[in-house]
Design a protein around this motif. Structure first.
Motif, PDB file in Angstrom:
ATOM      1  N   VAL A  66       0.855  -1.183   0.000  1.00 19.99           N
ATOM      2  CA  VAL A  66       0.000   0.000   0.000  1.00 19.99           C
ATOM      3  C   VAL A  66       0.890   1.232   0.000  1.00 19.99           C
ATOM      4  N   LEU A  67       0.559   2.165  -0.879  1.00 17.31           N
ATOM      5  CA  LEU A  67       1.189   3.489  -0.845  1.00 17.31           C
ATOM      6  C   LEU A  67       0.115   4.459  -0.391  1.00 17.31           C
ATOM      7  N   VAL A  68       0.400   5.207   0.675  1.00 16.24           N
ATOM      8  CA  VAL A  68      -0.559   6.212   1.137  1.00 16.24           C
ATOM      9  C   VAL A  68       0.113   7.577   1.037  1.00 16.24           C
ATOM     10  N   THR A  69      -0.598   8.516   0.400  1.00 14.49           N
ATOM     11  CA  THR A  69      -0.022   9.833   0.139  1.00 14.49           C
ATOM     12  C   THR A  69      -0.836  10.900   0.846  1.00 14.49           C
ATOM     13  N   ASP A  70      -0.205  12.045   1.061  1.00 13.31           N
ATOM     14  CA  ASP A  70      -0.922  13.206   1.605  1.00 13.31           C
ATOM     15  C   ASP A  70       0.012  14.411   1.487  1.00 13.31           C
ATOM     16  N   THR A  71      -0.577  15.595   1.400  1.00 14.25           N
ATOM     17  CA  THR A  71       0.229  16.816   1.476  1.00 14.25           C
ATOM     18  C   THR A  71       0.576  17.137   2.925  1.00 14.25           C
ATOM     19  N   ALA A  72      -0.131  16.510   3.870  1.00 15.81           N
ATOM     20  CA  ALA A  72       0.181  16.677   5.305  1.00 15.81           C
ATOM     21  C   ALA A  72       0.239  15.288   5.921  1.00 15.81           C
ATOM     22  N   PRO A  73       1.352  14.564   5.675  1.00 13.15           N
ATOM     23  CA  PRO A  73       1.388  13.156   6.071  1.00 13.15           C
ATOM     24  C   PRO A  73       1.729  12.919   7.542  1.00 13.15           C
ATOM     25  N   ASP A  74       1.588  13.942   8.385  1.00 11.27           N
ATOM     26  CA  ASP A  74       1.981  13.808   9.794  1.00 11.27           C
ATOM     27  C   ASP A  74       1.142  12.770  10.546  1.00 11.27           C
ATOM     28  N   GLY A  75      -0.069  12.470  10.048  1.00 12.69           N
ATOM     29  CA  GLY A  75      -0.911  11.482  10.731  1.00 12.69           C
ATOM     30  C   GLY A  75      -0.628  10.056  10.269  1.00 12.69           C
ATOM     31  N   LEU A  76       0.389   9.889   9.406  1.00 13.79           N
ATOM     32  CA  LEU A  76       0.629   8.584   8.779  1.00 13.79           C
ATOM     33  C   LEU A  76       1.996   8.055   9.175  1.00 13.79           C
ATOM     34  N   CYS A  77       2.141   6.725   9.271  1.00 15.18           N
ATOM     35  CA  CYS A  77       3.495   6.201   9.477  1.00 15.18           C
ATOM     36  C   CYS A  77       3.703   4.952   8.621  1.00 15.18           C
ATOM     37  N   THR A  78       4.937   4.901   8.063  1.00 19.62           N
ATOM     38  CA  THR A  78       5.324   3.750   7.253  1.00 19.62           C
ATOM     39  C   THR A  78       5.511   2.561   8.177  1.00 19.62           C
ATOM     40  N   ARG A  79       4.826   1.466   7.898  1.00 19.89           N
ATOM     41  CA  ARG A  79       5.108   0.231   8.647  1.00 19.89           C
ATOM     42  C   ARG A  79       4.612  -0.965   7.861  1.00 19.89           C
ATOM     43  N   GLY A  80       5.385  -2.072   8.024  1.00 24.02           N
ATOM     44  CA  GLY A  80       5.021  -3.289   7.307  1.00 24.02           C
ATOM     45  C   GLY A  80       4.943  -3.039   5.817  1.00 24.02           C
ATOM     46  N   ASN A  81       3.817  -3.359   5.237  1.00 27.63           N
ATOM     47  CA  ASN A  81       3.646  -3.231   3.786  1.00 27.63           C
ATOM     48  C   ASN A  81       2.997  -1.895   3.399  1.00 27.63           C
ATOM     49  N   VAL A  82       2.949  -0.934   4.336  1.00 27.75           N
ATOM     50  CA  VAL A  82       2.343   0.374   4.057  1.00 27.75           C
ATOM     51  C   VAL A  82       3.434   1.442   4.007  1.00 27.75           C
ATOM     52  N   GLU A  83       3.558   2.060   2.835  1.00 30.60           N
ATOM     53  CA  GLU A  83       4.571   3.116   2.642  1.00 30.60           C
ATOM     54  C   GLU A  83       3.878   4.482   2.569  1.00 30.60           C
ATOM     55  N   VAL A  84       4.444   5.466   3.277  1.00 29.84           N
ATOM     56  CA  VAL A  84       3.884   6.818   3.283  1.00 29.84           C
ATOM     57  C   VAL A  84       4.712   7.706   2.352  1.00 29.84           C
ATOM     58  N   ARG A  85       4.018   8.546   1.566  1.00 27.91           N
ATOM     59  CA  ARG A  85       4.755   9.482   0.704  1.00 27.91           C
ATOM     60  C   ARG A  85       4.109  10.866   0.764  1.00 27.91           C
ATOM     61  N   HIS A  86       4.937  11.893   0.961  1.00 29.13           N
ATOM     62  CA  HIS A  86       4.444  13.262   0.836  1.00 29.13           C
ATOM     63  C   HIS A  86       4.192  13.512  -0.646  1.00 29.13           C
ATOM     64  N   HIS A  87       2.964  13.841  -1.009  1.00 29.76           N
ATOM     65  CA  HIS A  87       2.607  13.904  -2.423  1.00 29.76           C
ATOM     66  C   HIS A  87       1.370  14.769  -2.585  1.00 29.76           C
ATOM     67  N   ASP A  88       1.408  15.646  -3.574  1.00 27.25           N
ATOM     68  CA  ASP A  88       0.252  16.491  -3.894  1.00 27.25           C
ATOM     69  C   ASP A  88      -0.392  15.916  -5.155  1.00 27.25           C
ATOM     70  N   ILE A  89      -1.619  15.456  -5.033  1.00 25.12           N
ATOM     71  CA  ILE A  89      -2.267  14.769  -6.165  1.00 25.12           C
ATOM     72  C   ILE A  89      -2.532  15.724  -7.330  1.00 25.12           C
ATOM     73  N   VAL A  90      -2.500  17.026  -7.060  1.00 17.04           N
ATOM     74  CA  VAL A  90      -2.736  17.989  -8.145  1.00 17.04           C
ATOM     75  C   VAL A  90      -1.466  18.236  -8.955  1.00 17.04           C
ATOM     76  N   THR A  91      -0.335  18.324  -8.265  1.00 20.53           N
ATOM     77  CA  THR A  91       0.879  18.770  -8.957  1.00 20.53           C
ATOM     78  C   THR A  91       1.936  17.683  -9.154  1.00 20.53           C
ATOM     79  N   ASP A  92       1.890  16.639  -8.359  1.00 25.33           N
ATOM     80  CA  ASP A  92       2.967  15.636  -8.414  1.00 25.33           C
ATOM     81  C   ASP A  92       2.545  14.424  -9.247  1.00 25.33           C
TER      82      ASP A  92
END
Ligand SMILES: C[S@@+](CC[C@H](N)C(=O)[O-])C[C@H]1O[C@@H](n2cnc3c(N)ncnc32)[C@H](O)[C@@H]1O
Length: 269
Positions: A66-92
């Motif tokens: 799983v890749l989970v993205t957000d422009t404010a990823p402070d509520g997310l943490c990478t663990r196990g099979n879940v990767e967090v990415r700072h990402h803007d769905i409009v521009t990136d």
């Protein structure tokens, strides 16, 4: 300011928690219906507090990811099979044709560039992959029961002001309804949708979420005109009173599948 109005406001953690408690049962049921399972590669756009990404991580198991993205990823943490990415769905950019499932909940509603973001999300799907959106029709919300007519009227003024603040920032407060056609126009197939609404009594998670919104956006709400500081005090009291009940927003899940063969994307692209 345009786009997501709650991003830098106080009470974000509490807002995320009440939002998740209200909406996770709906989203999780749709993920089951779509058959998300071991080995799937999933993307959760604007993942917020991370409950959907966590759920997906469990559903896809060790062989999936799983890749989970957000422009404010402070509520997310990478663990196990879940990767967090700072990402803007409009521009990136996103990788193309990579995911078996792309999900977003209450993200596109806020973004003036929602069609561009949606197009990018669909291009990130593998042939045969599923898109799932969870969005509101904010106009649905009504007072179902109130101790007095004045309480109901003050809430209605507050809610009109809340929708006005969102619209001033570029939100489509009926995006839940408009999403179906947008998905259709992108050439997806096997499109479906399901709507859900329930009572939100004072003191419950939905009412608390609205109360938090009234505090997060207080200055802007008062700037819209019809709602007063006295109204906001009254509305907050009502939202803590179990005798005061509003309908939830109409939560509309919309899904569709990228064709396995011959998909060209939006006509004329
Ligand atoms: C209403 S919250 C929903 C969070 C989560 N999807 C949920 O339903 O629990 C919207 C989320 O979208 C994120 N967001 C706003 N604009 C974004 C953008 N341009 N790209 C990616 N994420 C964005 C916000 O930071 C926030 O976490």
């Amino acid at each position: 300011m345009s786009g997501y109005v709650f991003g830098t406001t106080d009470l974000v953690d509490e807002q995320r928690e009440s939002m998740q408690r209200c909406l996770d049962p709906i989203t999780f049921a749709r993920l089951e219906d779509l058959g998300v399972g071991p080995g799937w590669r999933c993307l959760d756009v604007g993942g917020g507090g991370g409950s959907v990404a966590d759920r997906l991580g469990r559903m896809v198991g060790e062989t999936g990811s799983v890749l989970v993205t957000d422009t404010a990823p402070d509520g997310l943490c990478t663990r196990g099979n879940v990767e967090v990415r700072h990402h803007d769905i409009v521009t990136d950019e996103l990788p193309e044709a990579e995911f078996d499932l792309v999900h977003a909940r209450l993200v596109l509603l806020h973004l003036p560039e929602r069609r561009r973001a949606l197009d990018r999300m669909v291009r990130a799907l593998k042939p045969g992959g599923w898109l799932l959106l969870g969005e509101f029709d904010c106009t649905w919300l009504r007072v179902l029961a109130a101790p007095s007519a004045q309480d109901g009227a003050a809430f209605s003024r507050f809610h009109r002001a809340l929708c006005a603040v969102l619209e001033q920032a570029g939100a489509d407060v009926e995006w839940g309804v408009h999403a179906y056609r947008a998905v259709q126009e992108l050439g997806l197939v096997e499109i479906g949708s399901l709507a859900h609404a329930e009572p939100w009594p004072g003191g419950g998670d939905g009412a608390r979420w609205l109360e938090i919104n009234s505090r997060q956006l207080e200055e802007r709400l008062l700037g819209t005109g019809p709602v007063t500081a006295g109204d906001l005090d009254g509305v907050r009291a009502s939202l803590g009173d179990p005798a005061f009940v509003v309908s939830s927003y109409l939560t509309i899940s919309t899904w569709g599948r990228r064709p396995v063969d011959g998909w060209q994307g939006r006509a004329g692209r």
